[in-house]
Write an enzyme that holds these catalytic residues in place. Structure first.
Site, PDB file in Angstrom:
ATOM      1  N   ARG A  65     -64.758 -27.157  -1.868  1.00 23.27           N
ATOM      2  CA  ARG A  65     -63.299 -27.108  -1.934  1.00 23.27           C
ATOM      3  C   ARG A  65     -62.636 -27.674  -0.684  1.00 23.27           C
ATOM      4  O   ARG A  65     -61.604 -28.345  -0.778  1.00 23.27           O
ATOM      5  CB  ARG A  65     -62.845 -25.657  -2.157  1.00 23.27           C
ATOM      6  CG  ARG A  65     -61.364 -25.520  -2.524  1.00 23.27           C
ATOM      7  CD  ARG A  65     -60.924 -24.072  -2.590  1.00 23.27           C
ATOM      8  NE  ARG A  65     -59.608 -23.930  -3.205  1.00 23.27           N
ATOM      9  CZ  ARG A  65     -58.856 -22.848  -3.129  1.00 23.27           C
ATOM     10  NH1 ARG A  65     -59.293 -21.780  -2.457  1.00 23.27           N
ATOM     11  NH2 ARG A  65     -57.670 -22.792  -3.714  1.00 23.27           N
ATOM     12  N   ASN A 115     -53.906 -26.835  -4.950  1.00 25.24           N
ATOM     13  CA  ASN A 115     -55.310 -26.662  -5.281  1.00 25.24           C
ATOM     14  C   ASN A 115     -55.396 -25.275  -5.903  1.00 25.24           C
ATOM     15  O   ASN A 115     -55.098 -24.276  -5.257  1.00 25.24           O
ATOM     16  CB  ASN A 115     -56.167 -26.768  -4.011  1.00 25.24           C
ATOM     17  CG  ASN A 115     -57.653 -26.778  -4.296  1.00 25.24           C
ATOM     18  OD1 ASN A 115     -58.221 -25.735  -4.566  1.00 25.24           O
ATOM     19  ND2 ASN A 115     -58.279 -27.939  -4.202  1.00 25.24           N
ATOM     20  N   SER A 116     -55.785 -25.224  -7.165  1.00 23.43           N
ATOM     21  CA  SER A 116     -55.618 -24.007  -7.956  1.00 23.43           C
ATOM     22  C   SER A 116     -56.518 -22.868  -7.513  1.00 23.43           C
ATOM     23  O   SER A 116     -57.534 -23.061  -6.834  1.00 23.43           O
ATOM     24  CB  SER A 116     -55.879 -24.305  -9.439  1.00 23.43           C
ATOM     25  OG  SER A 116     -54.947 -25.229  -9.926  1.00 23.43           O
ATOM     26  N   LEU A 117     -56.133 -21.668  -7.928  1.00 21.83           N
ATOM     27  CA  LEU A 117     -56.924 -20.460  -7.728  1.00 21.83           C
ATOM     28  C   LEU A 117     -58.342 -20.683  -8.243  1.00 21.83           C
ATOM     29  O   LEU A 117     -58.523 -21.027  -9.416  1.00 21.83           O
ATOM     30  CB  LEU A 117     -56.246 -19.320  -8.497  1.00 21.83           C
ATOM     31  CG  LEU A 117     -56.912 -17.965  -8.538  1.00 21.83           C
ATOM     32  CD1 LEU A 117     -56.685 -17.233  -7.225  1.00 21.83           C
ATOM     33  CD2 LEU A 117     -56.337 -17.146  -9.696  1.00 21.83           C
ATOM     34  N   PRO A 118     -59.380 -20.537  -7.415  1.00 19.52           N
ATOM     35  CA  PRO A 118     -60.749 -20.791  -7.892  1.00 19.52           C
ATOM     36  C   PRO A 118     -61.124 -20.018  -9.150  1.00 19.52           C
ATOM     37  O   PRO A 118     -61.783 -20.565 -10.047  1.00 19.52           O
ATOM     38  CB  PRO A 118     -61.605 -20.385  -6.686  1.00 19.52           C
ATOM     39  CG  PRO A 118     -60.741 -20.694  -5.512  1.00 19.52           C
ATOM     40  CD  PRO A 118     -59.350 -20.309  -5.950  1.00 19.52           C
TER      41      PRO A 118
END
Length: 392
Positions: A36, A99-102
């Site tokens: 990430r 950057n989205s929530l994993p």
């Protein structure tokens, strides 16, 4: 690059996601191969799990420990505000890339059920992390990713290319998709929609799957997993709640407050009445979703006061109707005012009553059917219609 920090961060976040059950073991190779941190800029704005609020920027050059901690936490990270116009460290007005929530990334990938040999189209390249994970799964020649914002696309491409990942990256209108000789097996959107674009349907093979965040104008949103049928109809169930930025071409202008009162003194022709329904009871994510499905063409704002009270305003998009509901802590009755041809607070109450009468269903009990002419939201089974919603 600090490989020690990266390895520690990857290990820590993998453990969190595995414990939550939000990542499948077969995605762990991609998780480690496509780290990430390689997809994030020097400054990020950490969010919270529901994705609706952010903190001030964390700068890697000034505080690398805190930056890595944010990157390898299960939180969303805003990477752009106000389509790039905002440059300060404080939050901007509207987040426009992230950057989205994993947890959300990997549960959506689970919904997508993507395998080697699938042709995949992604709407919303963003930082490129999701596209990188998909390429690791199916190969660069099988992934097309589309980004509307040229600056975001440039940065996303640079992130991908640094790791030697080269999908087919298209700068363009995500609503139009990107047709290829062979139809897509899977389509995934990393931005929310209120209307599933027809081009996504026509570019997906029969039996193919479309996974997208979907929500009504009013608020509330969930991930819907749709299957394309032979007759061109797509249908499927919601799998969970979500909070994504809207597809830019489907963002609707919210008219300003003054257009509704038209300069008249309070209550500006509105009709007063008391209600036992607290404005706080319709503020949850699923409650907003239900209200939005049943109360079409409306949106809301709040006006907050120092003593903890607030006014919930509801407006029709056509500027003809409005309603207000005053919340006071500890009160049993709340004053409302309604004006215009629609009685918006009455509509909100009716929607809330419907939800309670049906057992306060969560997102997983709702489904969506999409045809060329419109969309229908249903409860439990497609024959139990909740509301019809036109394309826009």
């Amino acid at each position: 690059m600090d490989n020690g920090k990266r390895k520690a961060g990857l290990k820590r976040l993998a453990s969190v996601l595995l414990e939550k059950g939000t990542i499948e073991s077969d995605w762990l190779p991609a998780f480690h191969a496509v780290p990430r941190d390689a997809f994030l800029p020097t400054r990020v704005w950490p969010g919270i799990a529901d994705g609706t609020r952010q903190a001030a920027a964390v700068d890697r050059t000034k505080d690398p420990e805190r930056w890595f901690e944010a990157v390898y936490s299960d939180i969303p990270l805003t990477t752009q505000w106000d389509e790039g116009r905002h440059t300060g460290d404080d939050i901007g007005i509207t987040p426009t890339s992230s950057n989205s929530l994993p947890t959300m990334v990997f549960t959506m990938l689970k919904d997508l059920d993507v395998h080697l040999g699938h042709q995949v189209m992604e709407i919303g390249t963003g930082t490129g992390w999701n596209a990188g994970l998909l390429v690791h799964r199916v190969g660069a020649n099988s992934v097309t990713t589309i980004e509307y914002d040229p600056d975001v696309a440039h940065d996303g491409a640079a992130n991908l290319f640094t790791l030697g990942i080269r999908p087919n990256l298209v700068v363009g209108d995500g609503r139009r998709g990107h047709p290829r000789p062979r139809p897509y097996d899977r389509v995934i959107a990393t931005c929310s929609v209120g209307s599933v674009p027809h081009d996504w349907v026509t570019q997906t093979r029969t039996g193919g799957v479309i996974v997208a965040p979907w929500g009504p104008t009013y608020g509330g949103e969930g991930i819907v997993r749709l299957t394309v049928h032979e007759n061109g109809v797509v249908e499927g169930r919601f799998t969970r709640s979500s909070a994504f930025m809207r597809l830019r071409q489907q963002r609707q202008d919210r008219p300003p407050h003054h257009l509704y009162l038209r300069g008249e003194p309070w209550p500006a022709g509105g009709v007063r009445r008391k209600t036992s329904l607290s404005p706080a009871r319709v503020g949850g994510w699923i409650e907003q979703f239900v209200v939005g499905v049943l109360v079409s063409g409306a949106f809301w704002r709040t006006e907050r006061y120092q003593d903890g009270s607030y006014t919930l305003w509801a407006y029709s998009l056509d500027t003809k109707s409005w309603a207000s509901a005053d919340y006071e802590p500890g009160a049993d009755a709340f004053e409302t005012v309604q004006a215009g041809p629609r009685r918006l607070w009455d509509e909100i109450e009716s929607a809330f009553d419907w939800w309670q009468e049906h057992g306060t269903p969560g997102f997983e009990r709702f489904g969506l059917t999409v045809t060329k002419t419109g969309q229908t939201v249903w409860l439990d089974t497609p024959d139990r219609l909740v509301a019809s919603i036109p394309h826009h």
